[in-house]
Motif scaffolding. Structure first.
Motif, short mmCIF file in Angstrom:
data_model
loop_
_atom_site.label_atom_id
_atom_site.label_comp_id
_atom_site.label_asym_id
_atom_site.label_seq_id
_atom_site.Cartn_x
_atom_site.Cartn_y
_atom_site.Cartn_z
N GLY A 1 0.79 -1.22 0.00
CA GLY A 1 0.00 0.00 0.00
C GLY A 1 0.82 1.28 0.00
N PHE A 2 2.15 1.12 -0.03
CA PHE A 2 2.99 2.31 0.09
C PHE A 2 2.83 3.26 -1.09
CE2 PHE A 2 6.80 4.77 -0.75
CZ PHE A 2 7.00 5.39 0.47
N ALA A 3 2.84 2.74 -2.31
CA ALA A 3 2.82 3.60 -3.49
C ALA A 3 1.57 4.48 -3.53
CB ALA A 3 2.91 2.75 -4.76
N SER A 4 0.42 3.91 -3.19
CA SER A 4 -0.81 4.70 -3.22
C SER A 4 -0.79 5.73 -2.09
CB SER A 4 -2.04 3.80 -3.10
OG SER A 4 -2.02 3.06 -1.89
N MET A 5 -0.25 5.36 -0.93
CA MET A 5 -0.13 6.31 0.17
C MET A 5 0.80 7.46 -0.23
SD MET A 5 1.42 5.71 4.03
CE MET A 5 3.14 5.88 3.50
N GLN A 6 1.92 7.12 -0.83
CA GLN A 6 2.90 8.11 -1.27
C GLN A 6 2.30 9.09 -2.26
OE1 GLN A 6 5.94 6.55 -3.91
NE2 GLN A 6 7.52 7.79 -2.90
N ALA A 7 1.54 8.57 -3.21
CA ALA A 7 0.92 9.43 -4.23
C ALA A 7 -0.10 10.38 -3.60
CB ALA A 7 0.27 8.57 -5.30
N LYS A 8 -0.88 9.86 -2.66
CA LYS A 8 -1.92 10.68 -2.05
C LYS A 8 -1.33 11.80 -1.20
CE LYS A 8 -6.31 10.24 0.42
NZ LYS A 8 -7.26 9.29 1.05
N MET A 9 -0.16 11.57 -0.60
CA MET A 9 0.44 12.54 0.31
C MET A 9 1.43 13.48 -0.40
SD MET A 9 -1.14 11.70 2.99
CE MET A 9 -2.33 10.35 2.88
N ALA A 10 1.69 13.24 -1.67
CA ALA A 10 2.75 13.98 -2.37
C ALA A 10 2.55 15.49 -2.35
CB ALA A 10 2.87 13.47 -3.79
N ALA A 11 1.31 15.93 -2.37
CA ALA A 11 1.03 17.37 -2.47
C ALA A 11 1.15 18.10 -1.14
CB ALA A 11 -0.38 17.58 -3.04
N PHE A 12 1.39 17.36 -0.05
CA PHE A 12 1.33 17.97 1.28
C PHE A 12 2.71 17.96 1.93
CE2 PHE A 12 -2.81 16.02 0.35
CZ PHE A 12 -3.62 17.16 0.38
N ASP A 13 3.37 19.10 1.90
CA ASP A 13 4.72 19.20 2.46
C ASP A 13 4.73 19.00 3.97
OD1 ASP A 13 5.72 19.72 -0.06
OD2 ASP A 13 5.76 21.90 0.21
N GLN A 14 3.60 19.21 4.62
CA GLN A 14 3.53 19.08 6.07
C GLN A 14 3.35 17.63 6.52
OE1 GLN A 14 1.11 20.03 4.03
NE2 GLN A 14 -0.82 20.49 5.08
N VAL A 15 3.24 16.71 5.55
CA VAL A 15 3.05 15.29 5.86
C VAL A 15 4.32 14.52 5.55
CG1 VAL A 15 1.73 13.20 5.38
CG2 VAL A 15 0.57 15.44 5.40
N PHE A 16 4.89 13.88 6.56
CA PHE A 16 6.03 12.99 6.38
C PHE A 16 5.53 11.55 6.29
CE2 PHE A 16 7.29 16.52 9.25
CZ PHE A 16 8.05 17.23 8.34
N LEU A 17 6.40 10.64 5.85
CA LEU A 17 6.00 9.25 5.61
C LEU A 17 6.93 8.28 6.32
CD1 LEU A 17 5.50 9.42 1.73
CD2 LEU A 17 3.77 9.86 3.48
N SER A 18 6.44 7.06 6.50
CA SER A 18 7.29 5.94 6.90
C SER A 18 7.06 4.80 5.91
CB SER A 18 6.95 5.47 8.32
OG SER A 18 5.74 4.73 8.32
N ALA A 19 7.91 3.79 5.98
CA ALA A 19 7.77 2.61 5.13
C ALA A 19 8.06 1.37 5.96
CB ALA A 19 8.72 2.68 3.94
N GLY A 20 7.11 0.42 5.95
CA GLY A 20 7.32 -0.79 6.73
C GLY A 20 6.15 -1.74 6.64
N LEU B 1 11.46 -2.29 -0.04
CA LEU B 1 11.29 -1.35 1.07
C LEU B 1 12.40 -0.30 1.03
CD1 LEU B 1 9.27 -1.12 3.43
CD2 LEU B 1 10.93 -2.32 4.86
N GLN B 2 13.60 -0.74 0.75
CA GLN B 2 14.71 0.20 0.70
C GLN B 2 14.55 1.18 -0.46
OE1 GLN B 2 18.44 -1.73 1.17
NE2 GLN B 2 19.56 0.15 1.54
N SER B 3 13.94 0.72 -1.55
CA SER B 3 13.74 1.62 -2.68
C SER B 3 12.79 2.75 -2.32
CB SER B 3 13.19 0.85 -3.89
OG SER B 3 11.83 0.47 -3.70
N TYR B 4 11.85 2.48 -1.41
CA TYR B 4 10.92 3.53 -0.99
C TYR B 4 11.65 4.67 -0.28
CZ TYR B 4 7.22 -0.01 -1.71
OH TYR B 4 6.39 -0.95 -2.24
N LEU B 5 12.80 4.35 0.28
CA LEU B 5 13.54 5.34 1.04
C LEU B 5 14.18 6.41 0.17
CD1 LEU B 5 15.29 2.96 3.60
CD2 LEU B 5 13.01 3.97 3.71
N GLN B 6 14.10 6.24 -1.14
CA GLN B 6 14.61 7.27 -2.04
C GLN B 6 13.78 8.54 -1.95
OE1 GLN B 6 17.56 6.62 -3.60
NE2 GLN B 6 17.33 4.73 -2.40
N ASP B 7 12.54 8.39 -1.49
CA ASP B 7 11.69 9.56 -1.28
C ASP B 7 12.15 10.25 0.00
OD1 ASP B 7 9.71 11.41 -0.66
OD2 ASP B 7 8.06 10.10 -1.24
#
Length: 262
Positions: free
Chosen positions: A45-64, A79-85
């Motif tokens: 579910g990370f990719a869809s979460m990442q896309a939805k939050m992309a427009a909001f600079d005040q929102v940080f993310l985790s991956a796991g 999982l490590q590839s997600y850390l490129q964001d």
């Protein structure tokens, strides 16, 4: 500065799209909530979460991968590839949950061990879920040298002995709306003892709405209710708690602090 240190914004029924999410984040800001950490629980579910939050600079993310989702597997390379964001500031939500899924105990431990190792490798803190697994959680954090990166025991519901053991490892304790529930006497006694420099507040939205919002879908704005309750519980002013818990957040999630300073 008030921060919702743990929420699942991508799972809010009240925010199925970016426009409705923008409205909820604006409502939270009106209550003094400046930043949010949107926590991943399913690798798929990370990719869809990442896309939805992309427009909001005040929102940080985790991956796991959450311990209740380990059956879906863990691909550490992905999982490590997600850390490129650069918005991904932590590994998790990971950990152990023997209360709901004791039958997957071995698999949970394997996935937890792998995510601890990844966190140490990439120098990012851990977001840990633990329930009915006190001894194993602390033992695995010690064995994996998690003290090198630290992290947080989120939505804390355990005893003082576990909180103290985690704090001694350089971890933080995060309190959710559960502390406002009538049957949370033991938890309240623990939260009174947590040092100022180790305390965070969260919603875990959309779950566990605090009093006076019980029965509603939890929202990031409700972290204000948690913070006000905790401040009164500890004999502190709300403004003081908001300030030091915000400082704690950026001390722990140092990559988030870099983004804010940039």
């Amino acid at each position: 500065m008030l921060i919702d240190s743990h929420c699942h914004l991508d799972r809010l029924k009240a925010a199925p799209d970016q426009d409705s999410l923008k409205t909820l984040l604006t409502q939270a800001k009106e209550r003094g909530v400046e930043y949010f950490l949107c926590v991943n629980v399913r690798q798929q579910g990370f990719a869809s979460m990442q896309a939805k939050m992309a427009a909001f600079d005040q929102v940080f993310l985790s991956a796991g991968v959450h311990p209740l989702d380990v059956q879906e597997g863990l691909d550490t390379a992905q999982l490590q590839s997600y850390l490129q964001d650069p918005k991904v500031v932590a590994i998790g939500e990971t950990g152990l949950d023997y209360y709901y899924s004791g039958e997957t105990k071995t698999l949970q431990q394997q996935c937890f061990e792998q995510q601890i190792a990844l966190a140490v490798e990439v120098d990012k803190p851990l977001i840990v879920h633990t329930r009915d697994a006190r001894e194993d959680t602390i033992a695995m954090l010690k064995a994996g040298n998690a003290d090198k990166v630290g992290g947080v025991l989120h939505c804390f519901t355990e005893n003082w002995e576990m909180a103290k053991a985690a704090i001694d490892l350089g971890f933080y304790i995060s309190v959710s709306g559960i502390v406002t529930f009538k049957n949370a006497g033991e938890l309240r006694s623990v939260i009174r003892k947590v040092p100022k420099d180790r305390l965070l507040v969260e919603t875990d939205a959309p779950y566990l709405a605090p009093v006076p919002h019980r029965g509603e879908e939890n929202q990031p704005a409700f972290v204000r209710d948690v913070a006000e309750f905790v401040a009164e519980l500890r004999g502190e002013k709300y403004e003081e708690l908001a300030e030091y818990s915000g400082d704690n957040f950026f001390r722990l999630f140092k990559d988030a602090a870099k983004l804010v300073k940039a």
